[in-house]
Motif scaffolding. Structure first.
Motif, PDB file in Angstrom:
ATOM      1  N   ALA A   1      44.293  80.008  67.711  1.00 34.87           N
ATOM      2  CA  ALA A   1      44.483  80.596  69.046  1.00 34.87           C
ATOM      3  C   ALA A   1      45.892  81.188  69.132  1.00 34.87           C
ATOM      4  O   ALA A   1      46.766  80.869  68.334  1.00 34.87           O
ATOM      5  N   ARG A   2      46.118  82.035  70.124  1.00 32.57           N
ATOM      6  CA  ARG A   2      47.404  82.720  70.249  1.00 32.57           C
ATOM      7  C   ARG A   2      48.010  82.550  71.642  1.00 32.57           C
ATOM      8  O   ARG A   2      47.958  83.469  72.455  1.00 32.57           O
ATOM      9  N   PRO A   3      48.609  81.385  71.931  1.00 34.48           N
ATOM     10  CA  PRO A   3      49.297  81.248  73.219  1.00 34.48           C
ATOM     11  C   PRO A   3      50.569  82.097  73.240  1.00 34.48           C
ATOM     12  O   PRO A   3      51.057  82.526  72.187  1.00 34.48           O
ATOM     13  N   ASP A   4      51.100  82.333  74.433  1.00 33.38           N
ATOM     14  CA  ASP A   4      52.339  83.111  74.599  1.00 33.38           C
ATOM     15  C   ASP A   4      53.529  82.397  73.980  1.00 33.38           C
ATOM     16  O   ASP A   4      53.475  81.200  73.699  1.00 33.38           O
TER      17      ASP A   4
ATOM     18  N   TYR B   1      46.033  77.168  78.604  1.00 36.31           N
ATOM     19  CA  TYR B   1      44.642  77.044  79.031  1.00 36.31           C
ATOM     20  C   TYR B   1      43.849  78.306  78.689  1.00 36.31           C
ATOM     21  O   TYR B   1      42.678  78.223  78.328  1.00 36.31           O
ATOM     22  N   THR B   2      44.477  79.474  78.790  1.00 34.91           N
ATOM     23  CA  THR B   2      43.804  80.713  78.405  1.00 34.91           C
ATOM     24  C   THR B   2      43.453  80.683  76.927  1.00 34.91           C
ATOM     25  O   THR B   2      42.329  81.009  76.531  1.00 34.91           O
ATOM     26  N   ALA B   3      44.392  80.249  76.100  1.00 34.68           N
ATOM     27  CA  ALA B   3      44.139  80.154  74.662  1.00 34.68           C
ATOM     28  C   ALA B   3      43.083  79.087  74.366  1.00 34.68           C
ATOM     29  O   ALA B   3      42.193  79.301  73.535  1.00 34.68           O
ATOM     30  N   ALA B   4      43.159  77.953  75.039  1.00 34.15           N
ATOM     31  CA  ALA B   4      42.219  76.859  74.784  1.00 34.15           C
ATOM     32  C   ALA B   4      40.804  77.212  75.221  1.00 34.15           C
ATOM     33  O   ALA B   4      39.830  76.763  74.609  1.00 34.15           O
ATOM     34  N   ARG B   5      40.664  78.009  76.266  1.00 42.02           N
ATOM     35  CA  ARG B   5      39.340  78.412  76.742  1.00 42.02           C
ATOM     36  C   ARG B   5      38.568  79.205  75.697  1.00 42.02           C
ATOM     37  O   ARG B   5      37.348  79.234  75.718  1.00 42.02           O
ATOM     38  N   ASN B   6      39.302  79.875  74.817  1.00 46.78           N
ATOM     39  CA  ASN B   6      38.661  80.689  73.784  1.00 46.78           C
ATOM     40  C   ASN B   6      38.199  79.868  72.586  1.00 46.78           C
ATOM     41  O   ASN B   6      37.592  80.413  71.674  1.00 46.78           O
TER      42      ASN B   6
ATOM     43  N   GLU C   1      48.226  85.155  87.939  1.00 48.41           N
ATOM     44  CA  GLU C   1      47.266  84.257  88.601  1.00 48.41           C
ATOM     45  C   GLU C   1      46.251  83.770  87.569  1.00 48.41           C
ATOM     46  O   GLU C   1      45.922  84.485  86.620  1.00 48.41           O
ATOM     47  N   TRP C   2      45.712  82.590  87.803  1.00 50.09           N
ATOM     48  CA  TRP C   2      44.654  82.078  86.944  1.00 50.09           C
ATOM     49  C   TRP C   2      43.392  82.903  87.172  1.00 50.09           C
ATOM     50  O   TRP C   2      43.084  83.267  88.314  1.00 50.09           O
ATOM     51  N   PRO C   3      42.678  83.185  86.089  1.00 48.76           N
ATOM     52  CA  PRO C   3      41.429  83.978  86.242  1.00 48.76           C
ATOM     53  C   PRO C   3      40.352  83.175  86.949  1.00 48.76           C
ATOM     54  O   PRO C   3      40.361  81.985  87.021  1.00 48.76           O
TER      55      PRO C   3
ATOM     56  N   GLU D   1      36.972  69.649  84.950  1.00 47.04           N
ATOM     57  CA  GLU D   1      37.899  69.151  85.978  1.00 47.04           C
ATOM     58  C   GLU D   1      39.308  69.689  85.740  1.00 47.04           C
ATOM     59  O   GLU D   1      39.999  70.063  86.695  1.00 47.04           O
ATOM     60  N   LEU D   2      39.734  69.717  84.482  1.00 49.09           N
ATOM     61  CA  LEU D   2      41.070  70.229  84.169  1.00 49.09           C
ATOM     62  C   LEU D   2      41.214  71.693  84.561  1.00 49.09           C
ATOM     63  O   LEU D   2      42.253  72.103  85.080  1.00 49.09           O
ATOM     64  N   LEU D   3      40.172  72.499  84.305  1.00 50.43           N
ATOM     65  CA  LEU D   3      40.228  73.922  84.647  1.00 50.43           C
ATOM     66  C   LEU D   3      40.381  74.145  86.150  1.00 50.43           C
ATOM     67  O   LEU D   3      41.002  75.121  86.575  1.00 50.43           O
ATOM     68  N   THR D   4      39.845  73.245  86.947  1.00 49.01           N
ATOM     69  CA  THR D   4      39.981  73.328  88.403  1.00 49.01           C
ATOM     70  C   THR D   4      41.307  72.702  88.866  1.00 49.01           C
ATOM     71  O   THR D   4      41.986  73.243  89.743  1.00 49.01           O
ATOM     72  N   LEU D   5      41.651  71.579  88.258  1.00 53.39           N
ATOM     73  CA  LEU D   5      42.826  70.811  88.663  1.00 53.39           C
ATOM     74  C   LEU D   5      44.147  71.503  88.326  1.00 53.39           C
ATOM     75  O   LEU D   5      45.070  71.524  89.152  1.00 53.39           O
ATOM     76  N   ARG D   6      44.266  72.050  87.125  1.00 52.95           N
ATOM     77  CA  ARG D   6      45.572  72.527  86.646  1.00 52.95           C
ATOM     78  C   ARG D   6      46.209  73.586  87.542  1.00 52.95           C
ATOM     79  O   ARG D   6      47.381  73.458  87.896  1.00 52.95           O
ATOM     80  N   PRO D   7      45.497  74.658  87.928  1.00 52.07           N
ATOM     81  CA  PRO D   7      46.171  75.644  88.788  1.00 52.07           C
ATOM     82  C   PRO D   7      46.576  75.076  90.147  1.00 52.07           C
ATOM     83  O   PRO D   7      47.629  75.430  90.686  1.00 52.07           O
ATOM     84  N   LYS D   8      45.774  74.171  90.685  1.00 49.78           N
ATOM     85  CA  LYS D   8      46.127  73.547  91.961  1.00 49.78           C
ATOM     86  C   LYS D   8      47.349  72.652  91.798  1.00 49.78           C
ATOM     87  O   LYS D   8      48.231  72.611  92.660  1.00 49.78           O
ATOM     88  N   LEU D   9      47.406  71.942  90.689  1.00 51.52           N
ATOM     89  CA  LEU D   9      48.545  71.070  90.415  1.00 51.52           C
ATOM     90  C   LEU D   9      49.810  71.887  90.204  1.00 51.52           C
ATOM     91  O   LEU D   9      50.883  71.532  90.706  1.00 51.52           O
ATOM     92  N   ASP D  10      49.707  73.001  89.490  1.00 51.75           N
ATOM     93  CA  ASP D  10      50.879  73.865  89.295  1.00 51.75           C
ATOM     94  C   ASP D  10      51.375  74.435  90.619  1.00 51.75           C
ATOM     95  O   ASP D  10      52.587  74.535  90.848  1.00 51.75           O
TER      96      ASP D  10
END
Length: 173
Positions: free
Chosen positions: A155-158, A22-27, A171-173, A85-94
């Motif tokens: 993009a450059r994911p881990d 998600y960090t990579a996709a946000r960019n 933590e999610w930003p 919605e995904l940006l809000t949902l994903r950290p809560k789901l994790d």
């Protein structure tokens, strides 16, 4: 077969990898996230959407909580949620997946899980342990697709290797 420690490791891995993707996709631009890249669910965003939908579906079966958005099946799961919605949902789901994994006992993984499949229009029963393994395998499969699409988009994911997972997931930003 598996034990609670397996689910706990995989829940940590899930959170680590989702934060990376998600960090990579946000960019990326909206256009780049939504570009059809030939994956089963088309785009980066569509695949992340399907993955969240599937995680919600399985978690509702495991913990009895909220399920996936109704009415979406197959390819439609790629558009069940907006990017916001995904940006809000994903950290809560994790966090939900992690809390569930740390609450498991060996008994929770024994026996069968029975549920109604709206896709197959019938009741199914499978080993609970197998269903838990499927949850994590499904995540890994689709995150691998997203990782490849992100890399192709510049993009450059881990890294994705389990031995390189940090002890503490950021933590999610």
């Amino acid at each position: 077969m598996i034990d609670p420690a397996y689910a706990q490791v995989m829940a940590r891995y899930n959170a680590w990898q989702n934060l990376s993707l998600y960090t990579a996709a946000r960019n990326l631009s909206e256009e780049a996230r939504q570009q059809d890249r030939g994956a089963f669910f088309g785009s980066i965003e569509g695949t992340l959407c399907h993955l969240a939908w599937g995680d919600l579906m399985w978690m509702s079966r495991f913990d009895g909580g909220q399920g996936a958005r109704a009415g979406a099946f197959g390819p439609e799961t790629a558009s069940a949620y907006s990017w916001e919605e995904l940006l809000t949902l994903r950290p809560k789901l994790d966090a939900r997946i992690a809390a569930w994994a740390w609450s498991l006992s060996d008994d929770d993984l024994a026996g069968d899980l029975t549920w109604y499949s709206a896709v197959l229009k019938r009741e199914l029963s499978k080993s609970k342990a197998l269903c838990v393994m499927h949850l994590f395998n499904h995540q890994t499969h689709h995150r691998g697709q997203v990782h490849a699409m992100l890399t192709a988009a510049g993009a450059r994911p881990d890294d994705t290797d389990l031995p390189f997972m940090p002890e503490e997931v950021a933590e999610w930003p």
